[in-house]
Scaffold this motif. Structure first.
Motif, mmCIF file in Angstrom:
data_model
loop_
_atom_site.group_PDB
_atom_site.id
_atom_site.type_symbol
_atom_site.label_atom_id
_atom_site.label_comp_id
_atom_site.label_asym_id
_atom_site.label_seq_id
_atom_site.Cartn_x
_atom_site.Cartn_y
_atom_site.Cartn_z
ATOM 1 N N PHE A 13 53.648 44.428 5.357
ATOM 2 C CA PHE A 13 52.474 44.621 6.208
ATOM 3 C C PHE A 13 51.454 45.559 5.555
ATOM 4 O O PHE A 13 50.257 45.304 5.596
ATOM 5 C CB PHE A 13 52.913 45.156 7.576
ATOM 6 C CG PHE A 13 51.820 45.070 8.600
ATOM 7 C CD1 PHE A 13 51.461 43.841 9.130
ATOM 8 C CD2 PHE A 13 51.154 46.201 9.019
ATOM 9 C CE1 PHE A 13 50.447 43.746 10.072
ATOM 10 C CE2 PHE A 13 50.141 46.114 9.958
ATOM 11 C CZ PHE A 13 49.792 44.887 10.491
ATOM 12 N N THR A 14 51.939 46.642 4.955
ATOM 13 C CA THR A 14 51.006 47.603 4.351
ATOM 14 C C THR A 14 50.406 47.054 3.044
ATOM 15 O O THR A 14 49.234 47.298 2.755
ATOM 16 C CB THR A 14 51.686 48.964 4.089
ATOM 17 O OG1 THR A 14 52.930 48.722 3.441
ATOM 18 C CG2 THR A 14 51.920 49.746 5.353
ATOM 19 N N GLU A 15 51.214 46.281 2.293
ATOM 20 C CA GLU A 15 50.713 45.724 1.022
ATOM 21 C C GLU A 15 49.602 44.703 1.246
ATOM 22 O O GLU A 15 48.740 44.515 0.397
ATOM 23 C CB GLU A 15 51.860 45.056 0.244
ATOM 24 C CG GLU A 15 52.633 46.050 -0.618
ATOM 25 C CD GLU A 15 53.890 45.452 -1.228
ATOM 26 O OE1 GLU A 15 54.031 44.217 -1.213
ATOM 27 O OE2 GLU A 15 54.721 46.250 -1.707
ATOM 28 N N SER A 60 42.258 48.467 0.497
ATOM 29 C CA SER A 60 41.033 48.322 1.297
ATOM 30 C C SER A 60 40.742 49.618 2.035
ATOM 31 O O SER A 60 41.654 50.388 2.364
ATOM 32 C CB SER A 60 41.180 47.168 2.287
ATOM 33 O OG SER A 60 42.232 47.434 3.171
ATOM 34 N N VAL A 61 39.443 49.866 2.294
ATOM 35 C CA VAL A 61 39.023 51.126 2.936
ATOM 36 C C VAL A 61 39.546 51.196 4.377
ATOM 37 O O VAL A 61 40.060 52.222 4.811
ATOM 38 C CB VAL A 61 37.475 51.249 2.901
ATOM 39 C CG1 VAL A 61 37.017 52.533 3.572
ATOM 40 C CG2 VAL A 61 36.967 51.172 1.470
ATOM 41 N N LEU A 62 39.446 50.099 5.095
ATOM 42 C CA LEU A 62 39.847 50.107 6.508
ATOM 43 C C LEU A 62 41.363 49.952 6.694
ATOM 44 O O LEU A 62 41.875 50.188 7.791
ATOM 45 C CB LEU A 62 39.100 49.015 7.269
ATOM 46 C CG LEU A 62 37.580 49.196 7.362
ATOM 47 C CD1 LEU A 62 36.961 48.028 8.098
ATOM 48 C CD2 LEU A 62 37.212 50.490 8.082
ATOM 49 N N GLY A 63 42.068 49.530 5.650
ATOM 50 C CA GLY A 63 43.534 49.432 5.698
ATOM 51 C C GLY A 63 44.051 48.543 6.811
ATOM 52 O O GLY A 63 43.541 47.433 7.017
ATOM 53 N N TRP A 76 42.281 46.164 9.552
ATOM 54 C CA TRP A 76 41.946 44.747 9.379
ATOM 55 C C TRP A 76 42.844 43.860 10.218
ATOM 56 O O TRP A 76 42.441 42.764 10.611
ATOM 57 C CB TRP A 76 42.058 44.351 7.898
ATOM 58 C CG TRP A 76 40.875 44.804 7.111
ATOM 59 C CD1 TRP A 76 40.844 45.768 6.164
ATOM 60 C CD2 TRP A 76 39.528 44.307 7.223
ATOM 61 N NE1 TRP A 76 39.565 45.923 5.672
ATOM 62 C CE2 TRP A 76 38.738 45.035 6.305
ATOM 63 C CE3 TRP A 76 38.909 43.329 8.013
ATOM 64 C CZ2 TRP A 76 37.376 44.814 6.148
ATOM 65 C CZ3 TRP A 76 37.552 43.112 7.867
ATOM 66 C CH2 TRP A 76 36.791 43.841 6.952
ATOM 67 N N ALA A 77 44.046 44.343 10.474
ATOM 68 C CA ALA A 77 44.991 43.570 11.291
ATOM 69 C C ALA A 77 44.483 43.431 12.728
ATOM 70 O O ALA A 77 44.910 42.534 13.456
ATOM 71 C CB ALA A 77 46.363 44.235 11.289
ATOM 72 N N VAL A 78 43.593 44.315 13.148
ATOM 73 C CA VAL A 78 43.003 44.235 14.491
ATOM 74 C C VAL A 78 41.663 43.493 14.410
ATOM 75 O O VAL A 78 41.308 42.743 15.323
ATOM 76 C CB VAL A 78 42.812 45.654 15.086
ATOM 77 C CG1 VAL A 78 42.246 45.595 16.494
ATOM 78 C CG2 VAL A 78 44.137 46.417 15.089
ATOM 79 N N ILE A 79 40.925 43.721 13.305
ATOM 80 C CA ILE A 79 39.594 43.103 13.158
ATOM 81 C C ILE A 79 39.708 41.565 13.105
ATOM 82 O O ILE A 79 38.956 40.867 13.781
ATOM 83 C CB ILE A 79 38.861 43.657 11.910
ATOM 84 C CG1 ILE A 79 38.601 45.153 12.099
ATOM 85 C CG2 ILE A 79 37.545 42.908 11.668
ATOM 86 C CD1 ILE A 79 38.091 45.875 10.863
#
Lengths: 258, 56
Positions: A17-19, A24-27, A30-33
């Motif tokens: 999940f983290t990889e 990326s800046v937002l890390g 993005w999973a929510v965006i």
């Protein structure tokens, strides 16, 4: 065979999940965006701007909700199968170095897809809540529906993953099959528009039962088709057993091939 | 409320069964027994829930 190691599964799930958002800046944001953007497209673009209407309902954004209710579970289902197919080859470096249980690699994919599903579903439910949507009591069955769906995905995924070690075309075949399967499942259209013969055949599509369950709960304020779900439960476990027996039978060869 | 109670109790029984299987059954047969327990759990939810709770 080594046993299923819970801490190992959790660790590779966390890493996966983290990889995905590493660098990326937002890390992880993005999973929510991503789900927010997707739901915006389904509900606002399709429902309000394009004015797509769902037959038999008067609600303005019913089509958007119908679309989201089908696409969110489908994304988790197809994502699990798609990634499971090549998991033994992709994780060859782990399998050959660490004495790990091969099916546990499918569990980590399932968990990783579940995080995305959970975020998407939470955002979806929150949007519906703020729109004043009338929630049905069948909502409490959602975790069980999802559990059944992912078990089915794991059963199909394990079967395809075993075959893919020996025949690499299985990965492409699975991709094509999933694409056809998507359009054979009433997610973007309603089942009523299908011609008679196809309409009769579609009841044998396991994903139709699951997607229909979500659509009934979210759009039609009804309980899912329970009898069909019991049959699907039996089918899923039979498939799971078959895939596991096949895996056990070929496990030594799989490890040798890798 | 009854729906939630039923699902919680049923899930608790399932978790207990899974815990017992993973602790007491030898590794070789464990996965087959877990598949069987899973089958009873999910089939139970979708069969008993409408029968006992919803009254369908």
């Amino acid at each position: 065979m080594s046993s299923l190691n819970v801490s190992f599964i959790l660790e590779i799930t966390r890493r996966d999940f983290t990889e995905r958002f590493a660098g990326s800046v937002l890390g992880s944001l993005w999973a929510v965006i991503w789900p927010l953007v997707n739901l915006f497209i389904y509900i606002v673009i399709f429902g309000k701007i394009m004015g797509a209407r769902l037959p038999g309902t008067s609600e303005m954004n019913a089509y958007g909700i119908y679309l989201a209710a089908g696409l969110i579970p489908w994304t988790a289902f197809s994502g699990t199968i798609n990634r499971s197919v090549s998991v033994f080859i992709d994780k060859k470096h782990i399998i050959t170095k660490v004495n790990t249980s091969l099916p546990s690699l499918l569990v980590y994919i399932c968990l990783s897809e579940s995080i995305t599903y959970l975020i998407s579903m939470t955002v979806f439910i929150l949007i519906l809540f703020f729109q004043g949507h009338d929630f049905h009591r069948g909502m409490i069955l959602l975790p069980f529906l999802y559990y059944l769906q992912q078990l089915f995905a794991m059963a199909v995924g394990l079967f395809a993953a075993v075959l893919n070690v020996f025949v690499r075309d299985v990965r492409e075949i699975t991709g094509v099959t999933l694409q056809l399967w998507f359009w054979f499942t009433p997610i973007v259209y309603v089942a009523d528009i299908l011609p008679g013969v196809v309409h009769k055949l579609i009841v044998y599509n396991p994903m139709y039962i699951l997607v229909q369950s979500y659509q009934r709960i979210f759009v039609f304020n009804d309980y899912p088709p329970f009898h069909a779900l019991v049959l699907l439960t039996v089918l899923t476990h039979a498939m799971l057993l078959f895939s596991f027996v096949l895996f056990r039978f070929l496990e030594k060869d799989i490890r040798d091939f890798l | 409320m009854m729906e939630v109670m039923f699902l919680l109790c049923w899930t608790a029984i399932f978790v207990g069964a899974v815990f017992w299987v993973t602790r007491k059954v030898v590794s070789r047969n464990r996965i087959y027994l877990l598949i069987l327990v899973n089958l009873f759990f999910l089939a139970g939810v979708f069969y008993l829930f409408p029968l006992w709770v919803v009254g369908l």
